[in-house]
Design an enzyme around this catalytic site. Structure first.
Site, short mmCIF file in Angstrom:
data_model
loop_
_atom_site.label_atom_id
_atom_site.label_comp_id
_atom_site.label_asym_id
_atom_site.label_seq_id
_atom_site.Cartn_x
_atom_site.Cartn_y
_atom_site.Cartn_z
N HIS A 122 0.87 -1.18 0.00
CA HIS A 122 0.00 0.00 0.00
C HIS A 122 0.91 1.24 0.00
O HIS A 122 2.03 1.17 0.52
CB HIS A 122 -0.84 -0.05 1.28
CG HIS A 122 -1.89 0.99 1.40
ND1 HIS A 122 -1.63 2.26 1.85
CD2 HIS A 122 -3.21 0.96 1.14
CE1 HIS A 122 -2.75 2.96 1.87
NE2 HIS A 122 -3.73 2.20 1.44
N ASP A 199 3.01 -4.79 8.11
CA ASP A 199 1.80 -3.97 7.93
C ASP A 199 0.61 -4.91 8.09
O ASP A 199 0.28 -5.69 7.19
CB ASP A 199 1.82 -3.32 6.54
CG ASP A 199 0.51 -2.60 6.21
OD1 ASP A 199 -0.46 -2.73 6.99
OD2 ASP A 199 0.46 -1.92 5.17
N GLN A 202 -4.53 -5.36 6.92
CA GLN A 202 -5.52 -6.28 6.33
C GLN A 202 -5.43 -7.69 6.91
O GLN A 202 -6.13 -8.59 6.43
CB GLN A 202 -5.34 -6.33 4.80
CG GLN A 202 -5.49 -5.00 4.09
CD GLN A 202 -6.92 -4.45 4.11
OE1 GLN A 202 -7.86 -5.12 4.54
NE2 GLN A 202 -7.09 -3.23 3.64
N LYS A 225 -10.49 -0.81 10.51
CA LYS A 225 -10.61 -1.99 9.65
C LYS A 225 -10.96 -3.24 10.45
O LYS A 225 -11.22 -4.28 9.89
CB LYS A 225 -9.30 -2.21 8.88
CG LYS A 225 -9.03 -1.10 7.85
CD LYS A 225 -7.88 -1.46 6.95
CE LYS A 225 -7.27 -0.29 6.23
NZ LYS A 225 -8.09 0.24 5.15
N CYS A 363 -4.76 2.57 -3.71
CA CYS A 363 -3.54 3.07 -3.06
C CYS A 363 -2.40 2.08 -3.22
O CYS A 363 -1.60 1.87 -2.27
CB CYS A 363 -3.77 3.38 -1.58
SG CYS A 363 -5.04 4.60 -1.30
N1 C6P Z 1 -6.31 0.42 2.78
C1 C6P Z 1 -8.15 0.10 1.22
O1 C6P Z 1 -9.25 0.39 0.76
P1 C6P Z 1 -5.09 3.63 7.15
O2 C6P Z 1 -5.63 4.47 6.04
O3 C6P Z 1 -3.93 4.29 7.84
O4 C6P Z 1 -6.13 3.14 8.09
O5 C6P Z 1 -4.52 2.29 6.46
C2 C6P Z 1 -3.59 2.36 5.43
C3 C6P Z 1 -3.32 1.02 4.85
C4 C6P Z 1 -2.08 0.45 5.04
N2 C6P Z 1 -1.80 -0.79 4.60
C5 C6P Z 1 -2.72 -1.52 3.95
C6 C6P Z 1 -2.38 -2.91 3.51
C7 C6P Z 1 -3.99 -1.00 3.73
O6 C6P Z 1 -4.89 -1.74 3.09
C8 C6P Z 1 -4.29 0.31 4.16
C9 C6P Z 1 -5.63 0.93 3.88
C10 C6P Z 1 -7.64 0.87 2.43
O7 C6P Z 1 -7.47 -0.80 0.76
C11 C6P Z 1 -7.76 2.35 2.22
S1 C6P Z 1 -6.71 2.94 0.95
#
Ligand code: C6P
Length: 404
Positions: A122, A199, A202, A225, A363
């Site tokens: 991401h 990370d 997910q 999430k 992203c």
């Molecule tokens: N992915 C998606 O629709 P935040 O925005 O800080 O809560 O998470 C960022 C982030 C970091 N790593 C991974 C693997 C992610 O999937 C995400 C967030 C969302 O896929 C929003 S772009």
């Protein structure tokens, strides 16, 4: 495993309609819906406790502090960290990775030294390293993937050199659903004396993640999430690592004493929590973790696996279907394109049918470049989704195809 209809009743939003159609919410990788227990905990905390934490001697402040620190303990237990000193509350995965990138690179790395990431990261696990690269002259090495969306582990091993100082790797891809073999990857990194940031944005919502079992040095995740509120997240770090790293932001709470001559920083984990924290967010994140724990992470994983297998099977019956992410080890994320239909058209028309999916690059533009596409349609499952909703998605796609 668990009574899905009963579970759905815990999420009032799932019974609403959009455009007069029942909502089919398949955008759980972007954010999950919140159970009553989480929403009520926010109201209860504001109605009956609300005070600044770690600051007051008065009753409310002490109670708020107790709730905040109890939430930290709930997170510790959830990921099996050794101590609450290893749990730093942040605004989310993005802030957790920015914190680590800034503190780690600026204190532990010299120009020319390297961080390893992968082709399926991401942007949150790419851009912070690029920003540090521009400031500090470090380099970024990228693990390639195969067409199925799996990391090439042989290539990963070849990236290590005496210049490698950190591996920062996504546990589960938000586009491909690939569950990366992070335990093995951590063993490989440790054999080279290199720490690893995982990370977990997910993975934390969908499977049991045990930081001691993985031997992860750092782990980042977001509350929203995992059925918790927005604006709260976690950075886990092994205590000896966090002890060695400098603060990320500075101000109140992260200090022990301040004079104009000298400031002494606070102990862990407060050294990394400058300013008034989102203590209510932490408390309701803990309620979300209680909620998923009561259902059982293994049950949630099994349920979402069933949905994913069924979705893959049914989607593949559609003519012109191209699925991105065919790893054996796959969680509840299915990205696809159909024929010549633009992902945005597909997403917009599915929305008219009440089906919420995400479209675009998610992203993860370097991953799109790898596949030579601009974007995909992505359906992502949560614990409350049903096989009937997968059928609704498949029927919806077929209806959209007829329009073209
Ligand atoms: N992915 C998606 O629709 P935040 O925005 O800080 O809560 O998470 C960022 C982030 C970091 N790593 C991974 C693997 C992610 O999937 C995400 C967030 C969302 O896929 C929003 S772009």
């Amino acid at each position: 495993m668990f009574d899905i209809q009963k579970v759905r009743e815990d999420f009032p939003i799932l019974s609403r309609t959009v455009y007069g159609k029942p909502l089919v919410y398949l955008d759980n990788a972007a954010t999950t819906q919140k159970p009553r227990a989480v929403v009520e905990s926010i109201a209860n905390e504001y109605y009956s406790v609300n005070a600044n934490v770690h600051r007051g001697v008065h009753f409310l402040s002490q109670q708020a502090t107790e709730h905040y620190e109890a939430a930290r303990e709930t997170v510790r237990k959830f990921i099996n960290a050794r101590t609450t000193n290893e749990i730093v509350f942040t605004r989310g995965t993005t802030e957790s990775i920015n914190l680590l990138a800034s503190s780690f690179v600026e204190s532990q790395m010299k120009p020319g030294e390297e961080v390893i990431v992968s082709n399926m990261e991401h942007h949150s696990n790419i851009v912070p390293w690029q920003v540090e690269a521009a400031k500090c002259g470090i380099a970024i090495k990228v693990i390639p993937i195969n067409d199925k969306g799996e990391l090439l582990l042989d290539e990963y091993e070849k990236l290590f050199s005496p210049k490698t100082k950190l591996v920062s790797i996504v546990h589960v891809s938000n586009v491909l659903g690939t569950i990366n073999p992070v335990k093995k990857m951590i063993q490989i990194a440790h054999a080279h004396g290199v720490p690893v940031l995982v990370d977990g944005a997910q993975s934390i919502p969908h499977m049991k993640v045990d930081v001691q079992d993985l031997d992860a040095d750092f782990l980042a995740f977001s509350g929203h999430k995992v059925y918790g509120p927005t604006g709260i997240g976690v950075l886990y770090g092994k205590e000896d690592w966090l002890d060695r790293l400098p603060p990320y932001q500075s101000g109140g709470e992260m200090i022990q004493s301040v004079s104009f001559e000298k400031t002494v920083f606070n102990e862990l984990p407060f050294k990394f929590e400058a300013g008034t924290p989102d203590y209510v967010g932490s408390v309701s994140l803990a309620r979300a973790l209680d909620y998923v724990s009561a259902l059982g992470m293994d049950n949630i994983f099994a349920h979402e696996k069933e949905l994913t297998n069924y979705a893959m099977k049914r989607l593949k019956e559609i003519e012109g279907m191209r699925i991105y992410g065919e790893s054996e080890q796959k969680s509840g994320v299915v990205s696809f394109l159909v024929g010549q239909i633009h992902h945005l058209d597909m997403g917009t028309l599915l929305d008219q049918l009440g089906i919420a999916v995400r479209t675009g690059h998610h992203c993860a533009q370097p991953l799109m470049i790898r596949y030579g596409i601009e974007g995909t349609v992505r359906a992502s499952f949560g614990l409350y989704n049903t096989l009937a909703e997968v059928d609704a998605l498949v029927d919806g796609i077929k209806r959209v195809m007829k329009m073209f």
